[in-house]
Every structure is written in C-alpha cells, then in structure tokens.
Design a protein around this motif. Sequence first.
Motif, PDB file in Angstrom:
ATOM      1  N   ALA A 145      -7.715  28.494 -88.186  1.00  0.00           N
ATOM      2  CA  ALA A 145      -7.882  29.937 -88.006  1.00  0.00           C
ATOM      3  C   ALA A 145      -8.904  30.190 -86.913  1.00  0.00           C
ATOM      4  O   ALA A 145      -9.897  29.478 -86.795  1.00  0.00           O
ATOM      5  CB  ALA A 145      -8.350  30.583 -89.309  1.00  0.00           C
ATOM      6  N   ARG A 146      -8.650  31.200 -86.118  1.00  0.00           N
ATOM      7  CA  ARG A 146      -9.605  31.576 -85.082  1.00  0.00           C
ATOM      8  C   ARG A 146     -10.738  32.373 -85.699  1.00  0.00           C
ATOM      9  O   ARG A 146     -10.550  33.120 -86.656  1.00  0.00           O
ATOM     10  CB  ARG A 146      -8.917  32.430 -84.021  1.00  0.00           C
ATOM     11  CG  ARG A 146      -7.901  31.674 -83.232  1.00  0.00           C
ATOM     12  CD  ARG A 146      -7.214  32.612 -82.251  1.00  0.00           C
ATOM     13  NE  ARG A 146      -6.642  31.817 -81.200  1.00  0.00           N
ATOM     14  CZ  ARG A 146      -6.952  31.936 -79.930  1.00  0.00           C
ATOM     15  NH1 ARG A 146      -7.790  32.855 -79.537  1.00  0.00           N
ATOM     16  NH2 ARG A 146      -6.416  31.149 -79.038  1.00  0.00           N
ATOM     17  N   TYR A 147     -11.924  32.214 -85.139  1.00  0.00           N
ATOM     18  CA  TYR A 147     -13.073  32.948 -85.645  1.00  0.00           C
ATOM     19  C   TYR A 147     -12.881  34.456 -85.501  1.00  0.00           C
ATOM     20  O   TYR A 147     -13.320  35.220 -86.352  1.00  0.00           O
ATOM     21  CB  TYR A 147     -14.351  32.507 -84.933  1.00  0.00           C
ATOM     22  CG  TYR A 147     -14.789  31.125 -85.326  1.00  0.00           C
ATOM     23  CD1 TYR A 147     -15.139  30.834 -86.641  1.00  0.00           C
ATOM     24  CD2 TYR A 147     -14.839  30.104 -84.401  1.00  0.00           C
ATOM     25  CE1 TYR A 147     -15.525  29.569 -87.010  1.00  0.00           C
ATOM     26  CE2 TYR A 147     -15.229  28.835 -84.762  1.00  0.00           C
ATOM     27  CZ  TYR A 147     -15.580  28.569 -86.067  1.00  0.00           C
ATOM     28  OH  TYR A 147     -15.964  27.310 -86.437  1.00  0.00           O
ATOM     29  N   THR A 148     -12.187  34.889 -84.457  1.00  0.00           N
ATOM     30  CA  THR A 148     -11.940  36.325 -84.286  1.00  0.00           C
ATOM     31  C   THR A 148     -11.055  36.865 -85.406  1.00  0.00           C
ATOM     32  O   THR A 148     -11.248  37.989 -85.862  1.00  0.00           O
ATOM     33  CB  THR A 148     -11.294  36.604 -82.920  1.00  0.00           C
ATOM     34  OG1 THR A 148     -10.135  35.788 -82.769  1.00  0.00           O
ATOM     35  CG2 THR A 148     -12.253  36.316 -81.789  1.00  0.00           C
ATOM     36  N   THR A 149     -10.097  36.069 -85.864  1.00  0.00           N
ATOM     37  CA  THR A 149      -9.237  36.481 -86.971  1.00  0.00           C
ATOM     38  C   THR A 149     -10.036  36.597 -88.258  1.00  0.00           C
ATOM     39  O   THR A 149      -9.891  37.575 -89.010  1.00  0.00           O
ATOM     40  CB  THR A 149      -8.083  35.477 -87.153  1.00  0.00           C
ATOM     41  OG1 THR A 149      -7.379  35.341 -85.936  1.00  0.00           O
ATOM     42  CG2 THR A 149      -7.146  35.928 -88.250  1.00  0.00           C
ATOM     43  N   ARG A 175     -13.271  37.128 -88.550  1.00  0.00           N
ATOM     44  CA  ARG A 175     -14.154  38.295 -88.433  1.00  0.00           C
ATOM     45  C   ARG A 175     -13.395  39.599 -88.624  1.00  0.00           C
ATOM     46  O   ARG A 175     -13.888  40.537 -89.245  1.00  0.00           O
ATOM     47  CB  ARG A 175     -14.853  38.292 -87.079  1.00  0.00           C
ATOM     48  CG  ARG A 175     -16.009  37.317 -87.018  1.00  0.00           C
ATOM     49  CD  ARG A 175     -16.718  37.460 -85.720  1.00  0.00           C
ATOM     50  NE  ARG A 175     -15.850  36.899 -84.692  1.00  0.00           N
ATOM     51  CZ  ARG A 175     -16.247  36.158 -83.681  1.00  0.00           C
ATOM     52  NH1 ARG A 175     -17.509  35.924 -83.504  1.00  0.00           N
ATOM     53  NH2 ARG A 175     -15.400  35.676 -82.819  1.00  0.00           N
ATOM     54  N   SER A 176     -12.161  39.667 -88.104  1.00  0.00           N
ATOM     55  CA  SER A 176     -11.341  40.872 -88.270  1.00  0.00           C
ATOM     56  C   SER A 176     -10.997  41.120 -89.728  1.00  0.00           C
ATOM     57  O   SER A 176     -11.043  42.252 -90.216  1.00  0.00           O
ATOM     58  CB  SER A 176     -10.056  40.760 -87.456  1.00  0.00           C
ATOM     59  OG  SER A 176     -10.338  40.625 -86.092  1.00  0.00           O
ATOM     60  N   ILE A 177     -10.666  40.058 -90.440  1.00  0.00           N
ATOM     61  CA  ILE A 177     -10.338  40.201 -91.862  1.00  0.00           C
ATOM     62  C   ILE A 177     -11.561  40.645 -92.645  1.00  0.00           C
ATOM     63  O   ILE A 177     -11.477  41.531 -93.499  1.00  0.00           O
ATOM     64  CB  ILE A 177      -9.756  38.885 -92.416  1.00  0.00           C
ATOM     65  CG1 ILE A 177      -8.366  38.644 -91.815  1.00  0.00           C
ATOM     66  CG2 ILE A 177      -9.690  38.903 -93.932  1.00  0.00           C
ATOM     67  CD1 ILE A 177      -7.779  37.295 -92.113  1.00  0.00           C
ATOM     68  N   ILE A 178     -12.709  40.054 -92.359  1.00  0.00           N
ATOM     69  CA  ILE A 178     -13.940  40.449 -93.048  1.00  0.00           C
ATOM     70  C   ILE A 178     -14.291  41.898 -92.739  1.00  0.00           C
ATOM     71  O   ILE A 178     -14.700  42.656 -93.632  1.00  0.00           O
ATOM     72  CB  ILE A 178     -15.099  39.496 -92.682  1.00  0.00           C
ATOM     73  CG1 ILE A 178     -14.819  38.114 -93.281  1.00  0.00           C
ATOM     74  CG2 ILE A 178     -16.435  40.040 -93.173  1.00  0.00           C
ATOM     75  CD1 ILE A 178     -15.787  37.040 -92.838  1.00  0.00           C
ATOM     76  N   ALA A 179     -14.088  42.343 -91.511  1.00  0.00           N
ATOM     77  CA  ALA A 179     -14.356  43.736 -91.144  1.00  0.00           C
ATOM     78  C   ALA A 179     -13.406  44.677 -91.884  1.00  0.00           C
ATOM     79  O   ALA A 179     -13.823  45.744 -92.363  1.00  0.00           O
ATOM     80  CB  ALA A 179     -14.224  43.921 -89.639  1.00  0.00           C
ATOM     81  N   LEU A 180     -12.125  44.301 -91.984  1.00  0.00           N
ATOM     82  CA  LEU A 180     -11.147  45.119 -92.695  1.00  0.00           C
ATOM     83  C   LEU A 180     -11.507  45.223 -94.177  1.00  0.00           C
ATOM     84  O   LEU A 180     -11.477  46.309 -94.760  1.00  0.00           O
ATOM     85  CB  LEU A 180      -9.746  44.526 -92.537  1.00  0.00           C
ATOM     86  CG  LEU A 180      -8.615  45.232 -93.273  1.00  0.00           C
ATOM     87  CD1 LEU A 180      -8.417  46.635 -92.720  1.00  0.00           C
ATOM     88  CD2 LEU A 180      -7.346  44.434 -93.180  1.00  0.00           C
ATOM     89  N   VAL A 181     -11.863  44.098 -94.791  1.00  0.00           N
ATOM     90  CA  VAL A 181     -12.254  44.083 -96.202  1.00  0.00           C
ATOM     91  C   VAL A 181     -13.476  44.963 -96.422  1.00  0.00           C
ATOM     92  O   VAL A 181     -13.541  45.737 -97.378  1.00  0.00           O
ATOM     93  CB  VAL A 181     -12.527  42.629 -96.667  1.00  0.00           C
ATOM     94  CG1 VAL A 181     -13.238  42.600 -97.998  1.00  0.00           C
ATOM     95  CG2 VAL A 181     -11.227  41.850 -96.739  1.00  0.00           C
TER      96      VAL A 181
END
Length: 84
Positions: free
Chosen positions: A64-68, A70-76
């Motif tokens: 998994a890419r770190y940007t992905t 981070r995006s999931i954590i931001a969405l959560v």
Amino acid sequence: MITKNDVWDVVPRPKDKFVVTSKWLYKIKHGADGSAEKFKARFVARCFSQNEGVDYDEIFSLVARYTTIRSIIALVSSQEWNLH
C-alpha cells in the motif's frame, strides 16, 4: 532488528513440499532531467518454481502507498468512523 524482535521462526521444510524461491527487484525512476527521483524495490516470488493448484495462493504481499493510507485515515477521521 528482525531477529531481535523474534519476527519469524525457522522450521524444517516438510518432505513432500517444495520451496518457492524469490528475489528482490530494484528499479530507479528518473525525472525529466535524468536525475534519480525514486528508488523502488519489491520482493517477488519466482513463479516458475510454483506448482499449479498447490502454492499459487501461499505467497502474497500486499503493498500500500503511504498516500493511500493517509487518505483512508483522513476519511475515517472526517466521518468519525472507527478504524481497526
């Protein structure tokens, strides 16, 4: 560090099983000016040593890419969901 943290155990290979070999692949991504932008590495199984129906599904490494992440954590966080 991996040995100190006891990450894996070395066990004897079962007599009726074969070892699926693997190797590291390295790639350098170059920019428009020819300079090195990224150094990429991945660990892959050598598929020619696998037996169909026996060990195709046994080696899988999800990357998994770190940007992905981070995006999931931001969405959560923005939706106030729980993350497990």
